[in-house]
Scaffold this motif. Structure first.
Motif, mmCIF file in Angstrom:
data_model
loop_
_atom_site.group_PDB
_atom_site.id
_atom_site.type_symbol
_atom_site.label_atom_id
_atom_site.label_comp_id
_atom_site.label_asym_id
_atom_site.label_seq_id
_atom_site.Cartn_x
_atom_site.Cartn_y
_atom_site.Cartn_z
ATOM 1 N N SER A 121 2.447 4.601 0.735
ATOM 2 C CA SER A 121 2.725 5.223 1.967
ATOM 3 C C SER A 121 1.779 6.576 1.994
ATOM 4 C CB SER A 121 3.966 5.481 2.270
ATOM 5 O OG SER A 121 4.774 6.253 1.511
ATOM 6 N N GLY A 122 1.362 6.675 3.104
ATOM 7 C CA GLY A 122 0.398 7.887 3.399
ATOM 8 C C GLY A 122 -0.930 8.254 2.368
ATOM 9 N N VAL A 123 -1.409 6.751 1.822
ATOM 10 C CA VAL A 123 -2.728 6.977 1.353
ATOM 11 C C VAL A 123 -3.395 5.897 1.869
ATOM 12 C CG1 VAL A 123 -3.854 6.137 -0.735
ATOM 13 C CG2 VAL A 123 -1.466 7.086 -1.049
ATOM 14 N N PRO A 124 -4.572 6.707 2.633
ATOM 15 C CA PRO A 124 -5.490 5.856 3.497
ATOM 16 C C PRO A 124 -6.674 5.345 2.698
ATOM 17 C CG PRO A 124 -5.907 8.155 3.737
ATOM 18 C CD PRO A 124 -4.622 8.046 2.889
ATOM 19 N N GLY A 125 -7.010 4.291 3.420
ATOM 20 C CA GLY A 125 -8.351 3.803 2.640
ATOM 21 C C GLY A 125 -7.957 2.846 1.350
ATOM 22 N N CYS A 126 -6.963 2.062 1.269
ATOM 23 C CA CYS A 126 -6.488 1.128 0.206
ATOM 24 C C CYS A 126 -6.747 0.030 0.427
ATOM 25 C CB CYS A 126 -5.060 1.578 -0.496
ATOM 26 S SG CYS A 126 -4.536 0.854 -1.925
ATOM 27 N N VAL B 202 0.700 -1.053 0.107
ATOM 28 C CA VAL B 202 0.030 0.082 0.133
ATOM 29 C C VAL B 202 0.845 1.177 -0.013
ATOM 30 C CG1 VAL B 202 -1.572 1.238 1.248
ATOM 31 C CG2 VAL B 202 -1.850 -1.206 1.357
ATOM 32 N N PRO C 246 -9.552 4.815 -1.955
ATOM 33 C CA PRO C 246 -9.540 6.452 -1.801
ATOM 34 C C PRO C 246 -10.520 6.916 -2.664
ATOM 35 C CG PRO C 246 -7.322 5.394 -2.025
ATOM 36 C CD PRO C 246 -8.143 4.333 -2.542
#
Length: 540
Positions: A26-31, A24, A56
């Protein structure tokens, strides 16, 4: 934000120039697990049985590689409304369902390739009003539903290659659509079948290449009585059908009611167990021959024009006819003759001649005492007659010296119940009905009849050729199975066209009223049925 294209090159996904190599981002929520995401795009490999969640919400591009989804259902991507590109490839999508892409109003590129897609519902692409490029390449689509591209006003690129399209009437709409597309699609796919279109690009077909007009019989009216026999008549510009009703003890004359728009039977000739009601127009005289199981057979004359009553003209065949089974008539050498088949042990099938005031015995046929049907026809330019009997082969008579002489029999078909003839391409054919065996189509070969086709028909009492709306058919009625309608082509054998659920059928009569065409079906133990012949466009 510009469009982000997601491509798979050498096993590495690229999204807007950024490599997505695993895990996933980094720094990308909801993946969703199994997906690789950045702020604008996501790549998901090998999953199912539904679209991945969560993702996302601001995704512009989504790629699903190797996903197995039996049904892509409504709103499958509703959580990513900003998608501009959607790529689904290398997996298995069984069906694209109703509204599968609902909510993706910004979507411009949709690739559904190499997914083994078998079907798409008409409303699957509903709401994609901004779609520019659509690819359905390399699936197993044999057809596409009419209306699939409705509302896709911005679509300019379409890729349908690699599908086993069956280019029949179901795809005529697509050929019409392709012809009006600007610019025309360069990858519209090719036909896998039928044989006449195999290998042809869809873009090269024209709507006129499809023969989509078809005819069928549809229920029109059910009459509240049974009938054993039915024969057509015409008088004073009116047409109708004479129905024999042994249970009711009557002959009913069925006529068209112009005001009511239905058929009715305003005229009834009462009798005793009539098995045949044979109408006959002799000049200005309209006769009705009533053959009965009891009470004697008779000839009735209509006192006036249509609608007027009948009066008794004569009794028929006293001492000769004990159990009449069928009646036929023909004009031979300027004279009218009437043939009556008698099925009793003590009666004799007889040919009568019209003498101006009645029918008089002309010739007694060879005694057999089990005759069930006779048919007048012409063989080699000479009048002839075929007589069917229980327990023996049909006998062919030919007209010679003012009477009928036995000529030959029809081999290999004992126990024929009835014979009906038709002409095609200069040849004479017979349809033979056998209750305990296959029905057969025979062709006259100059001196005898030879079989050209047989049809499974155990339980059948009628195998009748007829012309309806300028189209030729043969109908096989059956007491234990659906009645089958066959189309009679100019070149080949009978072709199955339709099945009708009709109990104990015994006779069929085509009737034309103006521009409407009907088929009256006599049923021995059920209601007499009337069907309307209609033409439908299979491409609609």
């Amino acid at each position: 934000m510009g469009l982000v294209l997601v491509l798979l090159l050498g096993g590495v996904a690229w999204a807007g120039g950024v490599a997505l190599t695993g895990g996933v981002a980094s720094g990308v929520p909801g993946c969703s697990p199994g997906c690789e995401c950045d702020a604008d795009s996501a790549l998901c490999r090998t999953g199912g049985p539904a679209a991945p969640r969560p993702l996302p919400p601001r995704l512009a591009a989504l790629s699903l590689i190797g996903w197995r989804v039996p049904v892509l259902s409504e709103g499958a991507f509703a959580d990513t409304p900003d998608l501009q590109l959607l790529l689904i490839t290398g997996g298995r999508l069984g069906t694209i369902g109703d509204g599968a892409f609902a909510g993706l109003v910004l979507l411009e590129y949709l690739f559904l390739e190499d997914n083994d897609i078998g079907s798409i519902v008409p409303s699957a692409l509903r709401g994609l009003r901004g779609l520019r490029h659509l690819s359905l390449a390399n699936n197993r689509l044999e057809t596409l539903p009419r209306g699939l591209f409705q509302g896709l006003e911005t679509l300019t690129q379409l890729d349908l290659r690699g599908n086993p399209f069956v280019c029949d009437c179901r795809l005529r709409w697509l050929v019409t659509w392709l012809g009006g597309a600007a610019p025309p699609p360069s990858e519209a796919g090719r036909c896998r079948g039928p044989p006449q279109h195999q290998g042809t690009p869809l873009a090269q077909l024209q709507p006129r290449d499809f023969q989509c007009m078809a005819s069928e019989l549809r229920p029109f009216q059910s009459l509240p009585f049974s009938s054993l026999a039915a024969e057509p008549f015409g008088q004073g510009g009116q047409v109708g059908v004479a129905l024999a009703q042994p249970f009711a003890g009557a002959c009913a004359l069925l006529e068209w009611d112009q005001l009511g728009g239905r058929f009715r039977a305003p005229t009834v000739v009462n009798g005793s167990s009539p098995v045949a009601c044979h109408p006959l127009q002799l000049g200005g005289t309209f006769l009705l021959v009533v053959a009965q199981l009891a009470g004697g057979s008779s000839v009735w004359r209509r006192a006036g024009g249509p609608g007027s009553p009948f009066v008794l003209l004569q009794t028929l065949g006293t001492g000769r006819l004990r159990r009449p089974h069928a009646v036929a008539s023909a004009r031979l050498g300027g004279q009218w003759y009437l043939g009556v088949a008698d099925s009793s042990k003590g009666g004799t099938s007889t040919v009568f001649r019209w003498g101006g005031r009645g029918f008089y015995p002309h010739q007694a046929l060879r005694p057999w005492h089990r005759d069930t049907h006779l048919e007048f026809l012409e063989l080699g330019g000479r009048p002839a007659m075929v007589v069917c009997s229980g327990g023996r082969r049909p006998l062919v008579y030919r007209w010679s010296g003012g009477s009928f002489a036995p000529h030959t029999d029809i081999p290999h078909v004992p126990d024929v119940y009835a014979a009906k003839h038709f002409r095609l391409r200069g040849h004479v054919f017979l349809c033979l009905t056998r209750f305990l065996g296959d029905a057969k189509v025979m062709r006259w070969e100059g001196s005898m009849f030879r079989e050209v086709q047989q049809v499974p028909a155990r339980g059948s009492m009628v195998f009748q050729p007829l012309t309806l709306a300028n189209q030729r058919y043969v109908i096989l009625g059956n007491d234990f199975a659906p009645t089958r309608l066959f189309r009679l082509g100019e070149r080949g054998p009978l072709e199955a066209a339709q099945e009708l659920l009709l109990p104990t059928p015994r006779a069929f009569v085509p009737v034309t009223v103006g521009h409407r065409h009907f088929l009256v079906a006599a049923s021995f133990r059920g209601a007499t049925q009337i069907y309307r012949h209609v033409t439908v466009d299979l491409g609609d």
